[in-house]
Design a protein around this motif. Structure first.
Motif, PDB file in Angstrom:
ATOM      1  N   GLY A 164     -11.496  13.800   5.140  1.00 30.85           N
ATOM      2  CA  GLY A 164     -11.130  12.399   5.350  1.00 30.85           C
ATOM      3  C   GLY A 164      -9.645  12.127   5.206  1.00 30.85           C
ATOM      4  N   TRP A 165      -8.860  13.163   4.915  1.00 32.75           N
ATOM      5  CA  TRP A 165      -7.412  13.042   4.824  1.00 32.75           C
ATOM      6  C   TRP A 165      -6.783  14.050   5.776  1.00 32.75           C
ATOM      7  N   PRO A 166      -5.593  13.749   6.306  1.00 32.39           N
ATOM      8  CA  PRO A 166      -4.905  14.747   7.123  1.00 32.39           C
ATOM      9  C   PRO A 166      -4.670  16.000   6.288  1.00 32.39           C
ATOM     10  N   SER A 167      -4.966  17.150   6.882  1.00 38.54           N
ATOM     11  CA  SER A 167      -4.819  18.417   6.175  1.00 38.54           C
ATOM     12  C   SER A 167      -3.965  19.369   6.999  1.00 38.54           C
ATOM     13  N   PHE A 168      -3.148  20.147   6.307  1.00 40.01           N
ATOM     14  CA  PHE A 168      -2.210  21.068   6.943  1.00 40.01           C
ATOM     15  C   PHE A 168      -2.285  22.420   6.246  1.00 40.01           C
ATOM     16  N   THR A 169      -2.000  23.480   7.008  1.00 37.39           N
ATOM     17  CA  THR A 169      -2.024  24.832   6.429  1.00 37.39           C
ATOM     18  C   THR A 169      -0.683  25.227   5.834  1.00 37.39           C
ATOM     19  N   ILE A 197      -3.111  15.362   2.476  1.00 39.54           N
ATOM     20  CA  ILE A 197      -2.027  14.396   2.384  1.00 39.54           C
ATOM     21  C   ILE A 197      -2.505  12.986   2.722  1.00 39.54           C
ATOM     22  N   ASN A 198      -1.986  11.999   2.026  1.00 38.75           N
ATOM     23  CA  ASN A 198      -2.281  10.596   2.341  1.00 38.75           C
ATOM     24  C   ASN A 198      -1.591  10.206   3.647  1.00 38.75           C
ATOM     25  N   SER A 199      -2.329   9.607   4.567  1.00 39.43           N
ATOM     26  CA  SER A 199      -1.726   9.136   5.821  1.00 39.43           C
ATOM     27  C   SER A 199      -0.582   8.173   5.558  1.00 39.43           C
ATOM     28  N   GLY A 200      -0.764   7.297   4.584  1.00 40.92           N
ATOM     29  CA  GLY A 200       0.251   6.291   4.272  1.00 40.92           C
ATOM     30  C   GLY A 200       1.515   6.869   3.661  1.00 40.92           C
ATOM     31  N   SER A 201       1.505   8.146   3.322  1.00 44.54           N
ATOM     32  CA  SER A 201       2.697   8.809   2.798  1.00 44.54           C
ATOM     33  C   SER A 201       3.512   9.450   3.912  1.00 44.54           C
ATOM     34  N   LEU A 202       2.968   9.427   5.122  1.00 44.34           N
ATOM     35  CA  LEU A 202       3.576  10.117   6.250  1.00 44.34           C
ATOM     36  C   LEU A 202       4.027   9.154   7.342  1.00 44.34           C
ATOM     37  N   GLU A 203       5.003   9.600   8.107  1.00 41.06           N
ATOM     38  CA  GLU A 203       5.410   8.923   9.333  1.00 41.06           C
ATOM     39  C   GLU A 203       5.389   9.970  10.436  1.00 41.06           C
ATOM     40  N   PHE A 204       4.611   9.724  11.490  1.00 39.52           N
ATOM     41  CA  PHE A 204       4.516  10.678  12.587  1.00 39.52           C
ATOM     42  C   PHE A 204       5.625  10.423  13.595  1.00 39.52           C
ATOM     43  N   VAL A 205       6.262  11.511  14.038  1.00 40.03           N
ATOM     44  CA  VAL A 205       7.295  11.456  15.068  1.00 40.03           C
ATOM     45  C   VAL A 205       6.859  12.401  16.180  1.00 40.03           C
ATOM     46  N   HIS A 264       1.748   7.090  -7.116  1.00 39.65           N
ATOM     47  CA  HIS A 264       0.865   8.257  -7.028  1.00 39.65           C
ATOM     48  C   HIS A 264      -0.595   7.885  -6.807  1.00 39.65           C
ATOM     49  N   ALA A 265      -0.832   6.828  -6.051  1.00 40.11           N
ATOM     50  CA  ALA A 265      -2.197   6.413  -5.739  1.00 40.11           C
ATOM     51  C   ALA A 265      -2.775   7.317  -4.650  1.00 40.11           C
ATOM     52  N   GLU A 266      -4.051   7.162  -4.387  1.00 38.98           N
ATOM     53  CA  GLU A 266      -4.732   7.894  -3.315  1.00 38.98           C
ATOM     54  C   GLU A 266      -5.367   6.870  -2.387  1.00 38.98           C
ATOM     55  N   GLU A 267      -5.284   7.113  -1.075  1.00 37.91           N
ATOM     56  CA  GLU A 267      -5.941   6.214  -0.141  1.00 37.91           C
ATOM     57  C   GLU A 267      -7.397   6.635   0.025  1.00 37.91           C
ATOM     58  N   ALA A 268      -8.209   5.715   0.476  1.00 35.21           N
ATOM     59  CA  ALA A 268      -9.618   6.016   0.721  1.00 35.21           C
ATOM     60  C   ALA A 268      -9.734   7.015   1.868  1.00 35.21           C
ATOM     61  N   GLU A 297       0.829  -1.210   0.000  1.00 39.57           N
ATOM     62  CA  GLU A 297       0.000   0.000   0.000  1.00 39.57           C
ATOM     63  C   GLU A 297       0.862   1.258   0.000  1.00 39.57           C
ATOM     64  N   GLU A 298       1.909   1.286   0.827  1.00 43.83           N
ATOM     65  CA  GLU A 298       2.807   2.443   0.860  1.00 43.83           C
ATOM     66  C   GLU A 298       3.496   2.642  -0.481  1.00 43.83           C
ATOM     67  N   ARG A 299       3.916   1.550  -1.104  1.00 42.92           N
ATOM     68  CA  ARG A 299       4.560   1.626  -2.419  1.00 42.92           C
ATOM     69  C   ARG A 299       3.606   2.222  -3.447  1.00 42.92           C
ATOM     70  N   SER A 300       2.343   1.785  -3.401  1.00 41.59           N
ATOM     71  CA  SER A 300       1.335   2.299  -4.325  1.00 41.59           C
ATOM     72  C   SER A 300       1.132   3.808  -4.128  1.00 41.59           C
ATOM     73  N   LEU A 301       1.014   4.236  -2.872  1.00 43.71           N
ATOM     74  CA  LEU A 301       0.800   5.657  -2.575  1.00 43.71           C
ATOM     75  C   LEU A 301       2.005   6.504  -2.955  1.00 43.71           C
ATOM     76  N   LEU A 302       3.167   6.115  -2.484  1.00 40.80           N
ATOM     77  CA  LEU A 302       4.364   6.940  -2.615  1.00 40.80           C
ATOM     78  C   LEU A 302       4.998   6.898  -4.006  1.00 40.80           C
ATOM     79  N   LEU A 303       5.034   5.730  -4.609  1.00 41.16           N
ATOM     80  CA  LEU A 303       5.775   5.570  -5.860  1.00 41.16           C
ATOM     81  C   LEU A 303       4.892   5.534  -7.095  1.00 41.16           C
TER      82      LEU A 303
END
Length: 161
Positions: A77-82, A131-139, A37-41, A29-35
């Motif tokens: 339905g997706w994380p959003s940032f300003t 942004i797609n959640s699967g494209s991110l890593e939270f720290v 250019h897919a979109e998650e639900a 799933e991460e490969r599909s999103l990141l490489l």
């Protein structure tokens, strides 16, 4: 504490071998999103519900992309940032898929797909980085920043906010 600047991060792209190694560590799933250019639900990603203080990094290369304080509830339905962590950590490219023109957002270091930016966000920027959640890593604050390319990061790799 002083503002952590983007000048502390090496923006040189990964080598071919580093990119292959990074891609091999992704889930399908991460490969599909990141490489690919897919979109998650919508309403399915973990980052959507994350409320802690911290930073969101590129899932592929680990480059910081967004501070948690810039996140807002957009109802999409997706994380959003300003605003991004740093303007030079993201690149915008024209996306003409699905019969529309959108501004796609990719990581400036590795080129991985993150999502899209729209001109319908709240102040102060009026932008919505969707942004797609699967494209991110939270720290979270106090946790170690990812250093997948072995280039180092500020504060001994611990995010202090």
């Amino acid at each position: 504490m002083a503002e952590v600047g983007s000048d502390l991060f090496d923006l040189a792209p990964p080598t071919g071998q580093q990119r292959r190694d990074l891609a091999a560590a992704l889930t399908d799933e991460e490969r599909s999103l990141l490489l690919e250019h897919a979109e998650e639900a919508p309403f399915c990603g973990l980052s959507l519900y994350e409320k802690r203080e911290g930073i969101y990094c590129c899932r592929l290369c680990g480059l910081p992309l967004f501070r948690a304080g810039a996140k807002f509830e957009s109802g999409t339905g997706w994380p959003s940032f300003t605003t991004p962590f740093s303007a030079d950590h993201l690149q915008t490219i024209e996306d003409r898929r699905y019969g529309m023109v959108r501004a796609e957002i990719v990581c400036a270091r590795c080129g991985s797909h993150q999502g899209h930016v729209f001109p319908d966000g709240p102040p102060p920027t009026g932008l919505r980085y969707c942004i797609n959640s699967g494209s991110l890593e939270f720290v979270a604050v106090g946790e170690t920043l990812p250093d997948r390319l072995g280039r180092g990061a500020p504060e001994g790799l611990v995010w202090r906010g």
